[in-house]
Design a protein around this motif. Structure first.
Motif, PDB file in Angstrom:
ATOM      1  N   THR A  17       0.837  -1.185  -0.109  1.00  0.00           N
ATOM      2  CA  THR A  17      -0.094   0.055   0.020  1.00  0.00           C
ATOM      3  C   THR A  17       0.870   1.236  -0.132  1.00  0.00           C
ATOM      4  OG1 THR A  17      -1.684  -1.135   1.138  1.00  0.00           O
ATOM      5  CG2 THR A  17      -1.804   1.167   1.105  1.00  0.00           C
ATOM      6  N   ARG A  18       1.878   1.107   0.614  1.00  0.00           N
ATOM      7  CA  ARG A  18       2.930   2.515   0.818  1.00  0.00           C
ATOM      8  C   ARG A  18       3.509   2.627  -0.706  1.00  0.00           C
ATOM      9  NH1 ARG A  18       7.590   1.720   4.757  1.00  0.00           N
ATOM     10  NH2 ARG A  18       8.141   4.141   4.016  1.00  0.00           N
ATOM     11  N   LEU A  19       3.964   1.632  -1.186  1.00  0.00           N
ATOM     12  CA  LEU A  19       4.407   1.784  -2.695  1.00  0.00           C
ATOM     13  C   LEU A  19       3.112   2.122  -3.671  1.00  0.00           C
ATOM     14  CD1 LEU A  19       6.565   1.505  -4.782  1.00  0.00           C
ATOM     15  CD2 LEU A  19       6.144  -1.146  -4.740  1.00  0.00           C
ATOM     16  N   ARG A  20       2.165   2.020  -3.738  1.00  0.00           N
ATOM     17  CA  ARG A  20       1.053   2.243  -4.285  1.00  0.00           C
ATOM     18  C   ARG A  20       0.808   3.699  -4.324  1.00  0.00           C
ATOM     19  NH1 ARG A  20      -1.464  -3.239  -3.352  1.00  0.00           N
ATOM     20  NH2 ARG A  20      -1.089  -4.221  -5.044  1.00  0.00           N
ATOM     21  N   LYS A  21       0.719   4.141  -2.864  1.00  0.00           N
ATOM     22  CA  LYS A  21       0.301   5.541  -2.510  1.00  0.00           C
ATOM     23  C   LYS A  21       1.463   6.443  -2.903  1.00  0.00           C
ATOM     24  CE  LYS A  21      -3.106   5.137   1.323  1.00  0.00           C
ATOM     25  NZ  LYS A  21      -2.932   5.024   2.791  1.00  0.00           N
ATOM     26  N   ALA A  22       2.760   5.958  -2.637  1.00  0.00           N
ATOM     27  CA  ALA A  22       3.818   6.708  -3.163  1.00  0.00           C
ATOM     28  C   ALA A  22       3.984   6.969  -4.764  1.00  0.00           C
ATOM     29  CB  ALA A  22       5.112   6.294  -2.660  1.00  0.00           C
ATOM     30  N   ILE A  23       3.387   5.967  -5.467  1.00  0.00           N
ATOM     31  CA  ILE A  23       3.401   6.137  -6.890  1.00  0.00           C
ATOM     32  C   ILE A  23       2.276   7.074  -7.401  1.00  0.00           C
ATOM     33  CG2 ILE A  23       2.695   4.894  -9.074  1.00  0.00           C
ATOM     34  CD1 ILE A  23       3.909   2.345  -7.808  1.00  0.00           C
ATOM     35  N   ASP A  24       1.134   7.060  -6.577  1.00  0.00           N
ATOM     36  CA  ASP A  24      -0.033   7.804  -6.835  1.00  0.00           C
ATOM     37  C   ASP A  24       0.487   9.472  -6.585  1.00  0.00           C
ATOM     38  OD1 ASP A  24      -2.444   9.519  -6.448  1.00  0.00           O
ATOM     39  OD2 ASP A  24      -3.577   7.739  -5.854  1.00  0.00           O
ATOM     40  N   ALA A  25       1.116   9.551  -5.275  1.00  0.00           N
ATOM     41  CA  ALA A  25       1.523  11.029  -4.976  1.00  0.00           C
ATOM     42  C   ALA A  25       2.382  11.671  -5.943  1.00  0.00           C
ATOM     43  CB  ALA A  25       2.164  11.120  -3.526  1.00  0.00           C
ATOM     44  N   THR A  26       3.510  10.663  -6.496  1.00  0.00           N
ATOM     45  CA  THR A  26       4.462  11.263  -7.342  1.00  0.00           C
ATOM     46  C   THR A  26       3.784  11.699  -8.699  1.00  0.00           C
ATOM     47  OG1 THR A  26       5.940   9.641  -6.393  1.00  0.00           O
ATOM     48  CG2 THR A  26       6.617  10.642  -8.319  1.00  0.00           C
ATOM     49  N   LEU A  27       2.853  11.036  -9.184  1.00  0.00           N
ATOM     50  CA  LEU A  27       2.161  11.209 -10.441  1.00  0.00           C
ATOM     51  C   LEU A  27       1.202  12.393 -10.075  1.00  0.00           C
ATOM     52  CD1 LEU A  27       1.352   7.682 -11.655  1.00  0.00           C
ATOM     53  CD2 LEU A  27       2.862   9.128 -12.672  1.00  0.00           C
ATOM     54  N   ASN A  28       0.493  12.390  -9.191  1.00  0.00           N
ATOM     55  CA  ASN A  28      -0.626  13.481  -8.999  1.00  0.00           C
ATOM     56  C   ASN A  28      -0.391  14.631  -8.226  1.00  0.00           C
ATOM     57  OD1 ASN A  28      -2.498  12.029 -10.764  1.00  0.00           O
ATOM     58  ND2 ASN A  28      -2.828  10.519  -9.182  1.00  0.00           N
ATOM     59  N   VAL A  29       0.358  14.577  -7.080  1.00  0.00           N
ATOM     60  CA  VAL A  29       0.673  15.459  -6.511  1.00  0.00           C
ATOM     61  C   VAL A  29       2.110  16.417  -6.908  1.00  0.00           C
ATOM     62  CG1 VAL A  29       1.008  16.537  -3.970  1.00  0.00           C
ATOM     63  CG2 VAL A  29      -0.371  14.495  -4.342  1.00  0.00           C
ATOM     64  N   ASP A  30       3.135  15.479  -7.040  1.00  0.00           N
ATOM     65  CA  ASP A  30       4.189  16.126  -7.397  1.00  0.00           C
ATOM     66  C   ASP A  30       4.172  16.435  -9.029  1.00  0.00           C
ATOM     67  OD1 ASP A  30       5.224  15.954  -5.052  1.00  0.00           O
ATOM     68  OD2 ASP A  30       6.062  13.968  -5.160  1.00  0.00           O
ATOM     69  N   LYS A  31       3.362  15.789  -9.715  1.00  0.00           N
ATOM     70  CA  LYS A  31       3.311  15.725 -11.147  1.00  0.00           C
ATOM     71  C   LYS A  31       4.660  15.311 -11.779  1.00  0.00           C
ATOM     72  CE  LYS A  31      -0.971  18.146 -11.025  1.00  0.00           C
ATOM     73  NZ  LYS A  31      -2.088  17.309 -10.958  1.00  0.00           N
ATOM     74  N   VAL A  32       5.279  14.461 -11.106  1.00  0.00           N
ATOM     75  CA  VAL A  32       6.434  14.120 -12.020  1.00  0.00           C
ATOM     76  C   VAL A  32       5.999  12.673 -12.806  1.00  0.00           C
ATOM     77  CG1 VAL A  32       8.773  13.051 -11.669  1.00  0.00           C
ATOM     78  CG2 VAL A  32       7.931  14.838  -9.994  1.00  0.00           C
ATOM     79  N   ARG A  33       6.243  12.764 -14.007  1.00  0.00           N
ATOM     80  CA  ARG A  33       5.830  11.723 -14.972  1.00  0.00           C
ATOM     81  C   ARG A  33       6.580  11.608 -16.022  1.00  0.00           C
ATOM     82  NH1 ARG A  33      -0.802  13.945 -15.286  1.00  0.00           N
ATOM     83  NH2 ARG A  33      -1.139  13.814 -13.313  1.00  0.00           N
ATOM     84  N   THR A  34       6.842  10.402 -16.589  1.00  0.00           N
ATOM     85  CA  THR A  34       7.586  10.244 -17.686  1.00  0.00           C
ATOM     86  C   THR A  34       6.714  10.341 -19.185  1.00  0.00           C
ATOM     87  OG1 THR A  34       6.759   7.821 -17.645  1.00  0.00           O
ATOM     88  CG2 THR A  34       8.972   8.210 -16.823  1.00  0.00           C
ATOM     89  N   GLY A  35       7.504  10.298 -20.243  1.00  0.00           N
ATOM     90  CA  GLY A  35       7.093  10.894 -21.333  1.00  0.00           C
ATOM     91  C   GLY A  35       5.995  10.132 -22.052  1.00  0.00           C
ATOM     92  N   ASP A  36       5.517   8.914 -21.669  1.00  0.00           N
ATOM     93  CA  ASP A  36       4.751   8.148 -22.221  1.00  0.00           C
ATOM     94  C   ASP A  36       3.209   8.687 -21.432  1.00  0.00           C
ATOM     95  OD1 ASP A  36       5.914   7.088 -19.917  1.00  0.00           O
ATOM     96  OD2 ASP A  36       4.104   5.547 -19.809  1.00  0.00           O
ATOM     97  N   LEU A  37       3.468   9.223 -20.382  1.00  0.00           N
ATOM     98  CA  LEU A  37       2.410   9.681 -19.677  1.00  0.00           C
ATOM     99  C   LEU A  37       2.031  11.319 -19.935  1.00  0.00           C
ATOM    100  CD1 LEU A  37       2.721   7.924 -16.479  1.00  0.00           C
ATOM    101  CD2 LEU A  37       1.315   7.300 -17.842  1.00  0.00           C
ATOM    102  N   GLY A  38       2.793  11.857 -20.870  1.00  0.00           N
ATOM    103  CA  GLY A  38       2.798  13.310 -21.131  1.00  0.00           C
ATOM    104  C   GLY A  38       3.881  14.318 -20.189  1.00  0.00           C
ATOM    105  N   GLY A  39       4.556  13.599 -19.541  1.00  0.00           N
ATOM    106  CA  GLY A  39       5.678  14.328 -18.696  1.00  0.00           C
ATOM    107  C   GLY A  39       6.856  14.468 -19.390  1.00  0.00           C
ATOM    108  N   SER A  40       7.872  15.120 -18.724  1.00  0.00           N
ATOM    109  CA  SER A  40       9.343  14.999 -19.293  1.00  0.00           C
ATOM    110  C   SER A  40      10.164  14.187 -18.397  1.00  0.00           C
ATOM    111  CB  SER A  40       9.445  16.548 -19.584  1.00  0.00           C
ATOM    112  OG  SER A  40       9.338  17.074 -18.423  1.00  0.00           O
ATOM    113  N   ALA A  41       9.762  13.766 -17.332  1.00  0.00           N
ATOM    114  CA  ALA A  41      10.894  12.986 -16.414  1.00  0.00           C
ATOM    115  C   ALA A  41      11.384  12.057 -17.074  1.00  0.00           C
ATOM    116  CB  ALA A  41      10.038  12.790 -14.954  1.00  0.00           C
ATOM    117  N   SER A  42      12.745  11.873 -16.674  1.00  0.00           N
ATOM    118  CA  SER A  42      13.449  10.576 -16.929  1.00  0.00           C
ATOM    119  C   SER A  42      13.244   9.314 -16.082  1.00  0.00           C
ATOM    120  CB  SER A  42      14.970  10.728 -17.237  1.00  0.00           C
ATOM    121  OG  SER A  42      15.314  11.019 -15.637  1.00  0.00           O
ATOM    122  N   THR A  43      13.474   8.237 -16.392  1.00  0.00           N
ATOM    123  CA  THR A  43      13.276   6.943 -15.353  1.00  0.00           C
ATOM    124  C   THR A  43      13.857   7.350 -14.043  1.00  0.00           C
ATOM    125  OG1 THR A  43      13.427   5.737 -17.259  1.00  0.00           O
ATOM    126  CG2 THR A  43      13.524   4.597 -15.390  1.00  0.00           C
ATOM    127  N   GLY A  44      15.058   7.945 -14.193  1.00  0.00           N
ATOM    128  CA  GLY A  44      15.741   8.157 -12.720  1.00  0.00           C
ATOM    129  C   GLY A  44      15.088   9.432 -12.107  1.00  0.00           C
TER     130      GLY A  44
END
Ligand code: NAD
Length: 343
Positions: free
Chosen positions: A303-330
Motif C-alpha cells: 500500500t505504501r508503494l502504491r500510495k507513493a506512486i499515486d502521490a508522485t504522479l498526481n501531487v508532485d506531477k512527476v511523469r515520464t514521457g509516455d504519460l505526457g510528462g518529461s521526467a526521465s526514469t531516474g
C-alpha cells in the motif's frame, strides 16, 4: 529485522534493467525484505548460455518459488520457444492476474478498478496446430486444437473466486463463448457456475457474459464489471483491452500464479526503441512488485508503494514521457523514493 524472503530477480532485456533498477530503489526505500538471487533469461540468456531460459535461472526459481522479472525478448529464428510460455509450463503458472486501476484521473475512462483473471495453461494456447497440404499448397488447411479440462478450469476458477473474496470484489463475470464453442468454453462456464452454486453463493454476485458482448460492454460502460475470469485466449485479449482503459501498458502489472511458483512482471515488452535512453516508465514493474508484496503477505508495504506512486504522479506531477510528462526514469524514481521516505 524481519525474516529475509529469497526471490529470483531477472532484469531481462531492453528497458528491463532500467525499470528493474528503479523498482529495486523503491523496494529498498520500503525496506522490503527480499533476498535477491539475480539471474539471466531472454536475449541475455541466449548470449551468455545459448539458452533463453538457462538451467541456473530455472533452478533459482525452483528454490525461491518467487520471481520478479523484466521483459524478455524471444529471438526470432533459431527455433527458440517463448521464455514466458516455458516459465508458465515449467512452474504450472495457471493463473494470470491483471489488475487495471486508474491512477491518473481525468482520462477517457476515469475511476476504473477491474481485475482480469486468465487461465494461463490450457485452451487454444497449448500449441497443437498443424497444416494439411492439398494440391501442392503446403498451407491449404490450418488446424488448431484447444484443450480445456475440468480440473484446469476448476483450479483457475477457485483461485479467482478466492481472490474475489479476499479482496472484497462484489461481482465476478465468467466470460465465455459457449454459444459457439460449446464444449471448449462450455466446460469452463459449467465448471464456474457449478463451483459458485456449491461453495461461493452469497459471497459475491456471479454473472456470465459472452466474450463479444463483454468487449463491447467494457468500452461502453467498464464500471459495470469488477472481476472478469476467463479462458486463455479471451483473457489475453481482454486484459490488454482493460490495460488500455487505464492509460496503456506502461501502467499494467501482471502476476503469474502457480502451484510451484509465482512470477511477477510488467505486462509490456522490452521496448527496444527506447532501451538505454532513460525514458522508460517503471510504474508497471513497480505495481508488479506491489502485487508481489501482497503475495508474501506484506500488504502495508504494498500500500505504501502504491500510495507513493499515486502521490508522485498526481501531487508532485512527476511523469515520464509516455504519460505526457518529461521526467526521465531516474528523475521519476528519485521523486518516488523521496515520497516513500517521507510518506
Ligand atoms: P513493447 O511493449 O516492448 O513496446 C510497445 C511500445 O510501448 C513501444 O513504443 C515502447 O517504447 C512502449 N513502451 C513499452 N513499455 C514502456 C514503458 N515501460 N515506458 C515507456 N514506453 C513503453 O512491445 P513490442 O515492441 O511489441 O515488443 C518488444 C519485445 O518485447 C519483443 O521481443 C517481445 O517479444 C517482447 N515482449 C516481452 C514480454 C514479456 O516478457 N512479458 C511482453 C511483451 C513483449
Amino acid at each position: 529485522m524481519s525474516t529475509r524472503i529469497p526471490a529470483t530477480l531477472i532484469p531481462g532485456d531492453g528497458i528491463g534493467p532500467e525499470i528493474v533498477d528503479a523498482t529495486l530503489a523503491a523496494l529498498d526505500a520500503l525496506q522490503a525484505p527480499f533476498e535477491w538471487d539475480r539471474q539471466i533469461a531472454g536475449l541475455g540468456g541466449v548470449k551468455a548460455e545459448g539458452d533463453p531460459l538457462p538451467k541456473a535461472t530455472l533452478d533459482s526459481i525452483r528454490r525461491t518459488r518467487l520471481a520478479l522479472k523484466g521483459p524478455l525478448e524471444t529471438p526470432s529464428g533459431g527455433g527458440y520457444r517463448s521464455s514466458n510460455v516455458r516459465l508458465r509450463e515449467e512452474f504450472q503458472l495457471y493463473a494470470n492476474l491483471r489488475p487495471a486501476l486508474t491512477i491518473i484521473p481525468g482520462g477517457r475512462f476515469d475511476k476504473i478498478d477491474l481485475v482480469v483473471v486468465r487461465e494461463n495453461l490450457e485452451g487454444l494456447y497449448i500449441g497443437h496446430e498443424h497444416y494439411i497440404p492439398i494440391d501442392g499448397d503446403p498451407h491449404a488447411v490450418a488446424m488448431a486444437t484447444g484443450v480445456n479440462t475440468r480440473q484446469g478450469s476448476r483450479r483457475l476458477l477457485e483461485y479467482a473466486f478466492e481472490h474475489a473474496v479476499a479482496t472484497g470484489r462484489k461481482k465476478v463475470s465468467i466470460v465465455h463463448k459457449a454459444n459457439i464453442m460449446k464444449a471448449l468454453t462450455g466446460l469452463f462456464l459449467e465448471t464456474g457456475v457449478d463451483l459458485y452454486e456449491r461453495q461461493y453463493k452469497g459471497k459475491f454476485e456471479l454473472e456470465t457474459v459472452i466474450v463479444d458482448a463483454c468487449a463491447m460492454k467494457l468500452v461502453l460502460n467498464p464500471w459495470q464489471f469488477d472481476m472478469l475470469v476467463t479462458t486463455n485466449l479471451f483473457g489475453d485479449i481482454l486484459s490488454d483491452l482493460v490495460a488500455g482503459l487505464v492509460g496503456g501498458l506502461g501502467m499494467a502489472p501482471g502476476a503469474n500464479i502457480g502451484t510451484d511458483a509465482a512470477i511477477f512482471e510488467a505486462v509490456h515488452g522490452s521496448a527496444p526503441d527506447i532501451a538505454g535512453k532513460g525514458l522508460a516508465n517503471p510504474i508497471a514493474l513497480m505495481l508488479a512488485a506491489a502485487m508481489m508484496l501482497d503475495h508474501v503477505k506484506l500488504p502495508e508495504q504494498a500500500t505504501r508503494l502504491r500510495k507513493a506512486i499515486d502521490a508522485t504522479l498526481n501531487v508532485d506531477k512527476v511523469r515520464t514521457g509516455d504519460l505526457g510528462g518529461s521526467a526521465s526514469t531516474g528523475a521519476f524514481t528519485k521523486a518516488l523514493v523521496s515520497r516513500i521516505a517521507n510518506g
